[in-house]
Enzyme design. Structure first.
Site, mmCIF file in Angstrom:
data_model
loop_
_atom_site.group_PDB
_atom_site.id
_atom_site.type_symbol
_atom_site.label_atom_id
_atom_site.label_comp_id
_atom_site.label_asym_id
_atom_site.label_seq_id
_atom_site.Cartn_x
_atom_site.Cartn_y
_atom_site.Cartn_z
ATOM 1 N N ALA A 52 -5.623 10.832 7.439
ATOM 2 C CA ALA A 52 -4.242 10.925 6.985
ATOM 3 C C ALA A 52 -3.248 11.095 8.140
ATOM 4 O O ALA A 52 -2.185 10.471 8.154
ATOM 5 C CB ALA A 52 -4.107 12.087 5.995
ATOM 6 N N GLN A 53 -3.606 11.937 9.122
ATOM 7 C CA GLN A 53 -2.647 12.266 10.179
ATOM 8 C C GLN A 53 -2.131 11.053 10.956
ATOM 9 O O GLN A 53 -0.921 10.837 11.015
ATOM 10 C CB GLN A 53 -3.259 13.308 11.135
ATOM 11 N N VAL A 85 -2.441 -7.599 -4.025
ATOM 12 C CA VAL A 85 -2.059 -8.736 -3.178
ATOM 13 C C VAL A 85 -3.296 -9.578 -2.906
ATOM 14 O O VAL A 85 -4.345 -9.064 -2.534
ATOM 15 C CB VAL A 85 -1.416 -8.257 -1.867
ATOM 16 N N ASP A 136 -5.193 3.424 8.246
ATOM 17 C CA ASP A 136 -6.619 3.104 8.433
ATOM 18 C C ASP A 136 -6.866 1.644 8.808
ATOM 19 O O ASP A 136 -7.786 1.332 9.560
ATOM 20 C CB ASP A 136 -7.404 3.373 7.137
ATOM 21 N N GLU A 138 -18.217 18.141 2.210
ATOM 22 C CA GLU A 138 -17.449 18.872 1.205
ATOM 23 C C GLU A 138 -18.041 18.680 -0.185
ATOM 24 O O GLU A 138 -18.137 19.613 -0.977
ATOM 25 C CB GLU A 138 -15.972 18.460 1.269
ATOM 26 N N GLY A 180 0.798 -1.223 0.000
ATOM 27 C CA GLY A 180 0.000 0.000 0.000
ATOM 28 C C GLY A 180 0.825 1.265 0.000
ATOM 29 O O GLY A 180 1.675 1.459 0.867
ATOM 30 N N GLY A 230 -0.373 4.476 0.266
ATOM 31 C CA GLY A 230 -1.170 5.613 0.734
ATOM 32 C C GLY A 230 -0.343 6.480 1.681
ATOM 33 O O GLY A 230 0.889 6.424 1.660
ATOM 34 N N PHE A 231 -1.024 7.251 2.513
ATOM 35 C CA PHE A 231 -0.307 8.135 3.430
ATOM 36 C C PHE A 231 0.638 7.359 4.340
ATOM 37 O O PHE A 231 1.771 7.756 4.551
ATOM 38 C CB PHE A 231 -1.301 8.944 4.272
#
Lengths: 434, 434
Positions: free
Chosen positions: B322-323, B83, B305, B174, B15, B17-18
């Site tokens: 994300a943090q 995977v 996550d 949003e 992965g 991602g972040f």
């Protein structure tokens, strides 16, 4: 199509390319009703498709919403559809979303890739006339590299990183140059576990020079630029077939490749329903008179790539490029207004402003009607002209930002496989072999 | 996978991602071999997906090539693959492109949309976790309008221009705000032959407030902003089904719509092969200890996550944002180096820097640990933080250019249907009716 009835004459335009948009702008708030049809909801700036294909620009930067062009125009309608046929007796356009009566019809359907009747090449090659096709090429190039790193067999790897471009017109030359620059500046770094020196860019041309619509000087210089960038240029070679793996030619030469990009020719993209006599065979263009009126019809016109106007200077019609298309669109806008008010129309005269092609960083060739130049200055001129030809301030600003960044950093960050492309015929590898 | 053998321990990261990218950066040129796997060749900046979906940004502006991130890293490999399974006994990752042995495995597969087991909603709703999904939403919104202009029946038209968003977390809020702004500034002008006042944006929330992970002040203000923009906010309503046309709820309320966008929940995206005990049911996250080590395994870690670390302060795990993902990735980079050299690892402590959401032009809410603010200044902070969180200078520059242009011109020129989206279940209309 749910277009309101109007007392004004209705002009239906098929196609929102350079010709159709130039015409639409001229018809703004005139005493007519206009319906513009296109199968995309955006106008495409085709000269920069090769940069989308090679990750230098995003698709959105060279596309512009058609509805935005006509946003303030009165009694002006856009419909997203594909036209199936014209009924010239009933004066009707027959489309996927229904029929529509016209008083005047303008065919501005442009051109499509010409495979000269070879169905096998058509099935296995990539073409680059639209944004989705450019994105497919981008995905395929990157997928080839991702697959190549998995392979232990050198011959199989080389098949994937050998790119063959057929046709050395502006599109083929610009794409070859861009690939050569990607090889040097990006792929070398992105794939350290691959021997990128094995990557080939082959440009095949049936005639005896590249850019054969430009001056001989331009041809010679462009070829020199290409060779310096490492492109292999094959002249006087005609591709005869491609089965998805092997390219055969009219000589002893063959090429083993997973990717053939076909830029060897275009033909008109006509619509069914016109009298066969108005179509010019082989090139599939529609024969028009000096007012872009289709021969045999009073109320049907054709402009741009699809139109073939035989003149003394251009006995085979004008070049299939943006300039003649825009000029014909503009003039027809005026002429339709004239015609409707019973006044006389003005014959079309092409004002050739010259042509140009870019080969790579600091490398371009420019032919003005009486003057030729090349190199760094030509490259600046090329950039300036293309930047200012883009519709809309946002596109200009974003393309400019990308170009400055790409130039300074030798980079193309659009190397993204957003929608994977599944090549139909290339299934040499099974997962066991990977 | 054709990864060279190495004497150094091999870390496999699943992965990009972040979490995965933060970890990769920390492992740069350490005394390990690293293999990073992802099913896309780019990192996605997910917080701005809603702007891609509503035509404010191009996909390429919020994506970054993973190979570019690791370009200069030694003994570092990227492979584009999905995977399938982990074999924890043999210490192997089983993927579409073959198997790979690991010494240390890091699962950073992120999250996916949670439909809470409702297969019919899953089949008929749109979700927005990836770039292709955002582009599908963009295409569908525009296709709905193009179809609506063709229809004479008002009820059918309204079905197409009624947008229902389920889930009022940051994504739902949003997106609702962006749609409301599109309605006012763009769709009104683009579709003059359509009564755009009939366009509805319904935001449905099962809880009693929007943005329920933020402060109550933020919830109240965000709701006020939404109502001012014309969004209909439905609280304490739980959607029970959607057949592609009618939404039913746990109340008397029903909604007729061709478009339901589901942002009501996420769940982990785990991989087969781990002991069932390490998976937390319902949320599908992997239980980890304070070092992000998966319970029951010494050499397998999970971050971001997908990881559920039960702490005093976060008994249900850290927020799936994300943090925490970036912080866990960074720390694990250090910890793996420590672990491999036989030193002690540092437990994870989440540093909550606050959270924020934007509702529209000049409208945002920001919660800092001890301070809340909203409105114009919050909106500037939101923009600043998001702009500077994007990877790469080019993306920052292009996003900034787009934002300035969109702000000044009240425009979103990315309203392009580049790849049409065919909604599976909504086939009310036949071409005869159009």
């Amino acid at each position: 199509m749910n277009i309101p009835a109007s007392t004004k004459p209705r002009i239906v335009i098929i196609g929102g390319g350079f010709a159709g948009i130039a015409l639409a702008k001229k018809l703004r708030n005139k005493n007519v009703q206009v319906v513009l049809l296109d199968k995309h909801n955006y106008h495409t700036f085709q000269p920069l498709l090769y940069q989308v294909a090679t990750g230098g620009l995003e698709a959105g930067s060279i596309a512009y919403p058609i509805r935005k062009v006509i946003q303030e125009y009165k009694d002006f309608y856009f419909r997203l559809t594909s036209v199936k046929e014209i009924d010239t007796k009933e004066q009707k356009v027959i489309s996927e979303i229904g029929d529509l009566h016209y008083d005047y019809l303008v065919i501005a359907t442009g051109s499509k890739t010409n495979y000269f009747g070879n169905k096998e090449i058509e099935r296995n090659a990539m073409s680059m006339k639209t944004i989705p096709q450019s994105l497919n090429i981008r995905s395929l190039i990157l997928e080839n590299f991702e697959q190549a790193v998995l392979l232990k067999e050198e011959a199989e790897r080389n098949l994937l990183i050998n790119f063959v471009l057929v046709g050395a017109g502006p599109t083929g030359v610009e794409l070859a140059g861009a690939l050569a620059e990607m090889k040097k500046a990006i792929l070398q770094k992105d794939y350290p576990d691959l021997d990128i020196s094995k990557m080939e860019i082959n440009l095949i041309q049936s005639g005896d020079r590249v850019l054969n619509t430009m001056s001989e000087k331009s041809s010679l210089e462009a070829e020199k630029f290409l060779l310096n960038l490492g492109v292999k240029v094959w002249k006087n070679v005609r591709v005869t077939n491609y089965d998805g793996r092997t390219i055969t030619t009219n000589t002893d030469l063959t090429f083993e490749t997973a990717t053939l990009i076909w830029t060897a020719g275009v033909q008109g993209a006509p619509i069914r329903g016109l009298d066969a006599k108005s179509l010019v065979e082989k090139v599939e263009r529609i024969r028009v008179n000096e007012f872009n009126q289709v021969k045999g019809y009073d109320t049907i016109f054709a402009i741009g790539d699809i139109a073939l106007m035989e003149t003394k200077e251009y006995p085979q019609g004008h070049p299939m490029m943006a300039q003649p298309a825009m000029q014909q669109g503009k003039l027809l806008g005026d002429n339709l207004v004239q015609l409707i008010s019973g006044r006389i129309m003005k014959p079309f005269e092409y004002n050739d402003k010259g042509s140009m092609a870019t080969i790579g960083r600091n490398l371009a060739v420019v032919d003005l009607p009486n003057y030729h130049f090349s190199g760094l200055f030509a490259w600046f001129v090329w950039m300036f002209v293309h930047l200012f030809s883009l519709i809309g301030f946002k596109n200009k600003a974003v393309v400019f930002t990308n170009w400055v960044y790409n130039y300074i950093k030798f980079d193309r960050e659009g190397r993204l496989i957003v929608r994977p492309y599944k090549k139909r015929s290339f299934t040499t590898f099974t997962s066991d072999e990977l």
